[in-house]
Scaffold this active site. Structure first.
Site, PDB file in Angstrom:
ATOM      1  N   GLU A   1       0.231  -9.749  -2.921  1.00 45.96           N
ATOM      2  CA  GLU A   1      -0.879 -10.550  -2.647  1.00 45.96           C
ATOM      3  C   GLU A   1      -1.935 -10.266  -3.946  1.00 45.96           C
ATOM      4  O   GLU A   1      -2.521 -11.312  -4.756  1.00 45.96           O
ATOM      5  CB  GLU A   1      -1.701 -10.547  -1.601  1.00 45.96           C
ATOM      6  CG  GLU A   1      -3.107 -11.019  -1.211  1.00 45.96           C
ATOM      7  CD  GLU A   1      -3.882 -11.086  -0.304  1.00 45.96           C
ATOM      8  OE1 GLU A   1      -4.863 -10.743  -0.264  1.00 45.96           O
ATOM      9  OE2 GLU A   1      -3.115 -10.645   1.007  1.00 45.96           O
TER      10      GLU A   1
ATOM     11  N   ILE B   1      -6.206   4.134  -1.284  1.00 45.65           N
ATOM     12  CA  ILE B   1      -5.094   4.528  -0.836  1.00 45.65           C
ATOM     13  C   ILE B   1      -3.795   4.062  -1.624  1.00 45.65           C
ATOM     14  O   ILE B   1      -2.964   4.616  -1.876  1.00 45.65           O
ATOM     15  CB  ILE B   1      -4.973   4.078   0.603  1.00 45.65           C
ATOM     16  CG1 ILE B   1      -5.847   4.849   1.567  1.00 45.65           C
ATOM     17  CG2 ILE B   1      -3.678   4.297   1.260  1.00 45.65           C
ATOM     18  CD1 ILE B   1      -5.890   4.767   3.027  1.00 45.65           C
TER      19      ILE B   1
ATOM     20  N   GLY C   1      -7.846  -0.315  -3.809  1.00 44.51           N
ATOM     21  CA  GLY C   1      -8.884   0.830  -3.139  1.00 44.51           C
ATOM     22  C   GLY C   1      -8.151   2.356  -3.426  1.00 44.51           C
ATOM     23  O   GLY C   1      -6.831   2.139  -4.222  1.00 44.51           O
TER      24      GLY C   1
END
Length: 626
Positions: free
Chosen positions: A239, A220, A218
């Site tokens: 991850e 950020i 995303g």
């Protein structure tokens, strides 16, 4: 034979789903960008005889046709992470289930037959000359599903990258397959807005050279990566990875040299992004994919020194509780790997678990920093796990903080228009004392990021505004002073700095007055090393300045740096002159002021001075500003 025919591997003959699948069975569907859409469409087209097939999966970049209302009698969705078309709606309408669980522990649900799998429906690359197919862009929990399902059915897709690491399965592990080429779903690189850029800058300030990163997807994470371009020797143990890492790896910023676990390799469990990312990981020996059981294990995460975990949230309450999977009673996403990495980073030597989020919803009408959780919301990350919360208004450090201190820290990074109400709410519960009346205010003259980095004698410091959350730190700073310092600063031997007095000193209206401090961080937290302030005098458009430096830090240039910053800000605010009262025996402070152009003047009537009472041994110095 048609490529859209399901083939049994052993005899290379067509096979029907009904030959190995029956009503009431549970199937696993491949994850993220590795959803076998052609294969699932084939199953759906041939599912008339099936009832109540339970589909288990995490996020799936797909139309998720099996979750559409038309097929609700045939397929029942059990999402371990919510996302994608149809799935969220099905759960909201009660046609589907959500099972909350840590990504690191999902494999045990399969292994221990808590969620026994009859069939794993997956996507793989074509087999190599040794008979091995790659799970490609999504190893995560797919590898565990392959190991534990009774039957593995695969879509062999030439467009699937062949990734390195523990990403391979042999063709003899596949019961049936379909050859069907289709492009992988792409996620465009997000366009950054001003708020996201601001958050990215603040988070990047917490990342030291040589750190190892975990990033989500995303705006950020992408913003953070863009502001790491001048860092050195970063590593990745995450991850997931997205396009943002590509340029940093190509430039050598991410080189994994200082990692203490999987040194030299970017480690992940899946990737999502554009075709550029999929091409980048294809056969790349520097990027390795491992199962989530390995990558998301908090023990393994903590094996990386200086592990930085960066995750987002839907809301954070003033005690530090983090909501990340629901909006009130509406389940929105899932636990995923947030707690795995928050915990792992907190256990890592030098690690920093960070929650980063905008201070408000997109329309600016609702604060994401809240006095209490929205009814129906659930805690994903507990208040005991959170160390840092970052918004576009700064960095709140919560580790080791009391409820009172946490509330003040979080109010400081909330949107200014909500701060007064937040303070009012927490005071009603006696979390914050009655004498704490002022909410934090900004110093816009410091720039969009209200921090400045300085180095004195090869040690790093930050210049920032003093704020209400610094009450205890200012107390500690006061009690570090010797008698001579107290006499120089207060003109008498003050022996106590009460909470109320300290609270008053840090509750500054920074738009009128000014209070800055130099802080330094170590393994014990953040310490104030110097404080400089001025009080505005509206009667003649002047200000009175004073500062104090910790004894062990004197002679390094902090006083001069503080004074220069205050002079610059005072000039920007069109203040006419700056005054200072200095004891005649304080030679070093005289030198600091005179070096900046201060001149002695006749003593004005300053017996109501905000900094020092005027006494015989004081000298009044003045600097004309405008």
């Amino acid at each position: 034979m048609s490529k859209m025919t399901l083939i049994q591997r052993e005899n290379n003959h067509p096979i029907q789903w009904q030959d190995f699948l029956k009503s009431g069975d549970r199937i696993f569907i491949g994850s993220n960008a590795a959803v076998p859409n052609r294969l699932m469409n084939h199953l759906i087209a041939n599912s008339e005889s099936f009832k109540d097939i339970e589909t288990v999966h995490i996020l799936t970049l797909s139309d998720n046709l099996w979750a559409a209302p038309a097929y609700q009698s045939r397929f029942k969705v059990n999402a371990l992470f919510i996302g994608g078309k149809n799935v969220r709606e099905a759960i909201a309408e009660g046609r589907a289930d959500y099972t909350p669980c840590f990504l690191s522990e999902i494999p045990t649900l399969f292994e221990e037959n808590i969620l026994p799998l009859n069939v794993a429906v997956i996507m793989v690359s074509p087999p190599d000359e040794y008979g091995y197919c790659s799970l490609g862009v999504s190893v995560d929990i797919v590898s565990s599903a392959v190991e534990n399902a009774r039957y593995v059915v695969a879509q062999i897709n030439p467009a699937m990258p062949k990734t390195n690491g523990h990403s391979f399965i042999h063709i003899n592990q596949i019961y049936a397959f379909m050859q069907a080429e289709e492009p992988l779903p792409e996620l465009p690189v997000p366009e950054l807005d001003k708020v996201t850029e601001q958050i990215g800058q603040y988070v990047a300030m917490l990342v030291e050279n040589g750190a190892t990163l975990q990033l989500g997807i995303g705006k950020i994470p992408d913003a953070v990566l863009r502001y790491l371009i001048n860092h050195k020797d970063l590593g990745v143990h995450s991850e997931m990875i997205s396009d943002g890492i590509i340029d940093l790896m190509l430039k050598g910023v991410i080189n994994n040299r200082q990692k203490t676990f999987h040194r030299g390799k970017t480690i992940t469990t899946f990737c999502m992004g554009t075709k550029r990312l999929y091409d980048f990981v294809n056969g790349n020996p520097h990027v390795e994919f491992y199962p989530s059981k390995h990558v998301n294990s908090p023990i393994n995460i903590a094996r990386n020194n200086n592990m930085i975990s960066i995750n987002s949230a839907i809301e954070v309450d003033l005690t530090g509780q983090v909501v990340a999977d629901s909006i009130g009673y509406r389940f929105f996403s899932g636990i995923g790997g947030q707690v795995d990495f928050i915990r792992g980073a907190s256990l890592s030597p030098g690690g920093k678990p960070i929650i980063a989020l905008p201070s408000t919803t997109k329309d600016g009408k609702i604060s994401k920093i809240v006095p209490h959780l929205t009814q129906g919301s659930g805690v994903v990350t507990s208040r005991g796990h959170v160390h840092y919360v970052v918004t576009e208004y700064g960095i709140a450090y919560l580790r080791g903080k009391s409820i009172r201190e946490r509330a003040l820290e979080l109010i400081r990074v909330a949107h200014p228009k909500f701060r007064a109400q937040l303070l009012k709410e927490v005071r009603a519960h006696y979390w914050v004392p009655e004498y704490q009346e002022n909410t934090p205010t900004s110093v816009p003259e410091l720039g969009s990021v209200e921090f400045k980095s300085f180095t004195f004698k090869n040690e790093a410091y930050q210049l920032r505004p003093l704020n209400p959350a610094d009450e205890r730190k200012l107390q500690e700073f006061f009690y570090s002073h010797n008698k001579e310092t107290l006499l120089s600063r207060y003109n008498n031997y003050v022996t106590q700095m009460s909470r109320e007095k300290s609270c008053n000193l840090v509750s500054v209206n920074q738009h009128r007055d000014l209070a800055l401090c130099f802080t330094q961080k170590d393994h014990l937290g953040e310490k104030i090393q110097a404080v400089g302030r001025y009080y505005y005098i509206p009667a003649d458009n002047s200000c009175e300045v004073a500062f104090v430096i910790r004894e062990s830090k004197r002679g390094q240039g902090m006083a001069t740096a503080l004074l220069n910053e205050m002079i610059t800000i005072a000039r920007q605010r069109k203040i006419g002159k700056m005054l200072a009262l200095v004891r005649t025996d304080n030679i070093s402070m005289h030198h600091v002021f005179t070096k900046q152009g201060f001149k002695p003047i006749a003593k004005p009537d300053m017996n109501n001075s905000q900094t020092n009472p005027l006494i015989f041994d004081d000298v009044c110095l003045q600097l004309v500003l405008n």
